[in-house]
Motif scaffolding. Structure first.
Motif, short mmCIF file in Angstrom:
data_model
loop_
_atom_site.label_atom_id
_atom_site.label_comp_id
_atom_site.label_asym_id
_atom_site.label_seq_id
_atom_site.Cartn_x
_atom_site.Cartn_y
_atom_site.Cartn_z
N SER A 245 -41.84 84.72 34.61
CA SER A 245 -41.25 84.68 35.95
C SER A 245 -42.31 84.22 36.94
O SER A 245 -43.49 84.04 36.59
N SER A 246 -41.91 84.06 38.20
CA SER A 246 -42.86 83.62 39.23
C SER A 246 -43.93 84.67 39.48
O SER A 246 -44.98 84.36 40.05
N LYS A 247 -43.69 85.91 39.06
CA LYS A 247 -44.67 86.98 39.27
C LYS A 247 -45.60 87.19 38.07
O LYS A 247 -46.55 87.95 38.17
N ASP A 248 -45.29 86.53 36.96
CA ASP A 248 -46.11 86.72 35.75
C ASP A 248 -47.35 85.84 35.79
O ASP A 248 -47.30 84.70 36.28
N GLN A 249 -48.43 86.36 35.25
CA GLN A 249 -49.68 85.63 35.10
C GLN A 249 -50.12 85.70 33.66
O GLN A 249 -50.00 86.74 33.01
N PRO A 250 -50.67 84.61 33.09
CA PRO A 250 -51.25 84.71 31.75
C PRO A 250 -52.48 85.59 31.77
O PRO A 250 -53.25 85.59 32.74
N TRP A 251 -52.68 86.36 30.72
CA TRP A 251 -53.87 87.19 30.64
C TRP A 251 -55.11 86.31 30.57
O TRP A 251 -55.22 85.40 29.74
N ILE A 252 -56.08 86.58 31.44
CA ILE A 252 -57.37 85.91 31.46
C ILE A 252 -58.42 87.01 31.42
O ILE A 252 -58.43 87.91 32.26
N TRP A 253 -59.30 86.95 30.45
CA TRP A 253 -60.13 88.11 30.15
C TRP A 253 -61.27 88.33 31.14
O TRP A 253 -61.69 89.46 31.35
N ASN A 254 -61.82 87.27 31.74
CA ASN A 254 -63.05 87.44 32.51
C ASN A 254 -62.84 87.44 34.01
O ASN A 254 -63.67 86.95 34.77
N ILE A 255 -61.73 88.00 34.46
CA ILE A 255 -61.50 88.30 35.87
C ILE A 255 -60.99 89.74 35.97
O ILE A 255 -60.42 90.26 35.01
N PRO A 256 -61.21 90.40 37.10
CA PRO A 256 -60.83 91.82 37.20
C PRO A 256 -59.35 92.02 37.49
O PRO A 256 -58.71 91.17 38.11
#
Length: 639
Positions: free
Chosen positions: A613-624
């Motif tokens: 959805s427009s609110k979903d983000q892919p998991w990125i490991w090296n950001i908080p």
């Protein structure tokens, strides 16, 4: 230059291809420091501006970062030797589990400012190298430095809270905190009735019914599958003391050969782990191309009764067998051929014996010679799957189709058949790490890989319009709500440096959903690829493999498509319906249902996949991620 989409806004930079395949040992004992750029540097540089809106889409104020601070690399002082396993992302996950940072719904102003600073600066550890030639000249080049008016002060991370004995309630029940229930290792596998021999692993914390028919490593190595004489463990990451404990007492001193790709310091650490175990030997895989890894995961098991091959997706560490979704294929028990049998005896219709020997020969390792001979002496004729391997090298002519995605393309062309309404049959890729795809889909994904995945039969003609391509990769919320919480993201090492260069890719993304299998909260480390019917009830083929979505794993064409270059060792298997006397595979809706029998194919996630959805983000490991707690009440701040 910046790009924006519904799945994040990042400024493009020139940085390394950082995927699951790149060993983290190169970065061990390295830290970065902010420094003022030289005042006399008069070269023109374009200021980098990134408006950071939270990856949780909160209503907090945005922050403008007007420059990318230059970095220098400084080696840390030598520290006592410690056991370091896996990628930098996995090491960060381990650190977060040892010293978790608790979520505070109403933090003090100072902590809040620190959180905002951490998030605003996320992903700005700029790199000066790039193994993707298409990206050269983009962003910050080696030697270039931005011209800020004043360097920002270094902000320390919020103080980590020591882990207490009392843990927050888990939404997955109290069994989440129990290592393994008493009946955990009771298996219900009946080899005689297994059609596909494709299994998922057992997961601690799930209802028992969702582990029915699943397998744990202790069961694979147990006497119920054979009286073990010797074994080989091929893998990327090893915890040798843990591995030894998985062998039952009666086999605990049987010879084990470990095939690995470690070098220098990480190799020394691996050998040090094995010092107490006289029965362990090593075979180092040759890695002659930069950024390649030994990522294959396979067991060769030699019994009194015969021989067996297990091809899987799990590293040889406890975390991969605990609360992640993994897959494996276990061969039948291969009997010994009659003495004096010709070398061509014991071959399967899928030529599995020939291909397995050829894969092992590609290592050019004397340590594997006796195992190659053992395979020649056994009858592998009952195998119904095709082997898909990757080995490092540059290949031309007919050798181009021996490895990687061109090998898969060849098999799909020869052993599948066209289907009606073919352009509507989507291809689905599911993986746990992502490499650099280039600045748009034509650089590799659509130009090479999608063409391979859409191949059906020997017609060779391109299908227009292109069939849909759906990529399944966990969102931030998938990770946050998982059994492990944020540390589950340690096995999903998609970096901000790679993600910011390919925002176009995120339009393909679909969430990891596995409600029908009960695996929705066990984050995937399995990698699967398939071609499904428009209603997702049938499959034209299915692959389970160690290979993530990267050119390093699958290979990339060079020199006007006359050469293919592969960086890493990978191994997987292809299921095609024709090998099972079927026209298509029927999808088994409930993998753990005893009523459907074994005629349905056990896809490990829900079909159809759910688009971001427009609110979903892919998991990125090296950001908080600090604006919402995970299932343990913690936040994620990578160090």
């Amino acid at each position: 230059m910046s790009q924006e989409s519904a799945h994040g806004k990042w400024t493009l930079s020139d940085s390394d291809d950082d995927d699951d395949d790149v060993p983290s040992s190169q970065a061990n004992n390295i830290k970065t420091e902010r420094v003022e750029p030289p005042k006399q540097d008069t070269r023109k540089t374009e200021p980098l501006t990134r408006k950071v809106d939270s990856f949780f889409h909160s209503n907090t104020d945005t922050t403008d970062v007007k420059y990318a601070p230059s970095l220098v690399v400084k080696k840390e002082e030598e520290k006592p030797s410690v056991l370091v396993m896996g990628s930098e992302a996995r090491q960060t996950a381990h650190a977060n589990q040892q010293k978790p940072m608790k979520f505070e719904s109403n933090p003090s102003p100072s902590v809040k400012r620190k959180r905002e600073t951490e998030e605003a600066g996320a992903g700005w550890a700029m790199s000066s190298s790039d193994d993707d030639d298409d990206n050269k000249g983009k962003g910050i080049r080696a030697g270039q430095q931005a011209q800020p008016k004043k360097a920002a002060p270094v902000q320390s991370s919020p103080k980590r809270v020591k882990k207490e004995d009392t843990r927050p309630p888990s939404p997955h029940g109290r069994t989440y905190y129990i290592d393994e229930p008493p009946d955990y290792f009771e298996t219900s596998i009946n080899e005689e009735t297994e059609t596909y021999r494709f299994y998922l692993n057992k997961v601690v914390g799930l209802d028992k019914k969702y582990n029915t028919g699943a397998v744990h490593i202790r069961e694979i190595l147990s006497p119920m599958f054979g009286t073990l004489k010797e074994s080989v463990q091929f893998n990327y990451c090893f915890d040798i003391p843990w591995m030894v404990k998985q062998y039952p007492p009666e086999f605990s001193d049987k010879p084990v050969l470990i095939v690995h790709g470690e070098k220098r310091e990480s190799k020394a650490r691996l050998i040090q782990q094995a010092q107490p175990y006289a029965h362990i030997r090593f075979c180092q895989a040759k890695l002659d191309i930069a950024f390649g890894t030994h990522h294959t995961k396979m067991m060769l098991l030699w019994y009194v009764e015969g021989f067996r091959v297990v091809i899987l997706t799990s590293n040889m560490i406890r975390a991969d067998w605990y609360q992640k979704t993994q897959g494996m294929w276990m061969s039948p028990l291969y009997p010994l051929l009659p003495e004096g049998s010709p070398e061509t005896a014991g071959e399967s219709p899928t030529y599995f014996k020939r291909d397995l020997i050829e894969y092992l020969q590609a290592y050019r390792a004397p340590e594997l010679s006796e195992w190659i001979q053992r395979i020649k002496e056994h009858d592998l004729s009952e195998t119904s799957i095709y082997l898909i391997g990757s080995t490092p090298g540059r290949y031309v002519g007919s050798d181009m189709e021996k490895w990687g995605h061109l090998r898969l393309r060849k098999l799909l062309k020869e052993h599948t058949r066209p289907v009606p309404n073919e352009e509507a049959w989507p291809v689905i890729g599911q993986f746990s790490s992502i490499g650099s795809m280039g600045l748009d889909k034509t650089k590799w994904l659509a130009a090479e890989f999608q063409r391979t995945l859409t191949t059906l039969g020997g017609g060779g003609k391109s299908v227009r319009p292109e069939p849909p391509m759906l990529l399944v990769y966990p969102s931030v919320d998938d990770v946050r709500r998982s059994l492990e919480g944020y540390p589950a993201g340690g096995s999903l090492p998609y970096s901000i440096q790679t993600a910011q260069r390919q925002l176009w890719l995120h339009n393909y993304f679909h969430r990891w959903g596995a409600e029908t299998t009960g695996r929705s909260h066990a984050m995937p480390h399995i990698k699967t690829y398939m071609r499904a019917s428009p209603d997702f009830t049938e499959l034209a083929w299915f692959v389970v493999t160690s290979a993530n979505l990267s050119k390093a794993a699958w290979g990339g064409l060079e020199k006007n498509n006359t050469q293919v270059m592969v960086r890493s060792y990978e191994l997987g298997i292809l299921f095609v319906p024709s090998a099972f006397n079927l026209s298509t595979f029927r999808v088994q809706k409930n993998v753990f249902s005893a009523n459907e029998g074994s005629s349905g194919f056990p896809v490990p996630f829900d079909l159809p996949p759910q688009r971001y959805s427009s609110k979903d983000q892919p998991w990125i490991w090296n950001i908080p991620y600090t604006q919402g707690p995970d299932t343990h009440g913690n936040i994620w701040v990578p160090s």
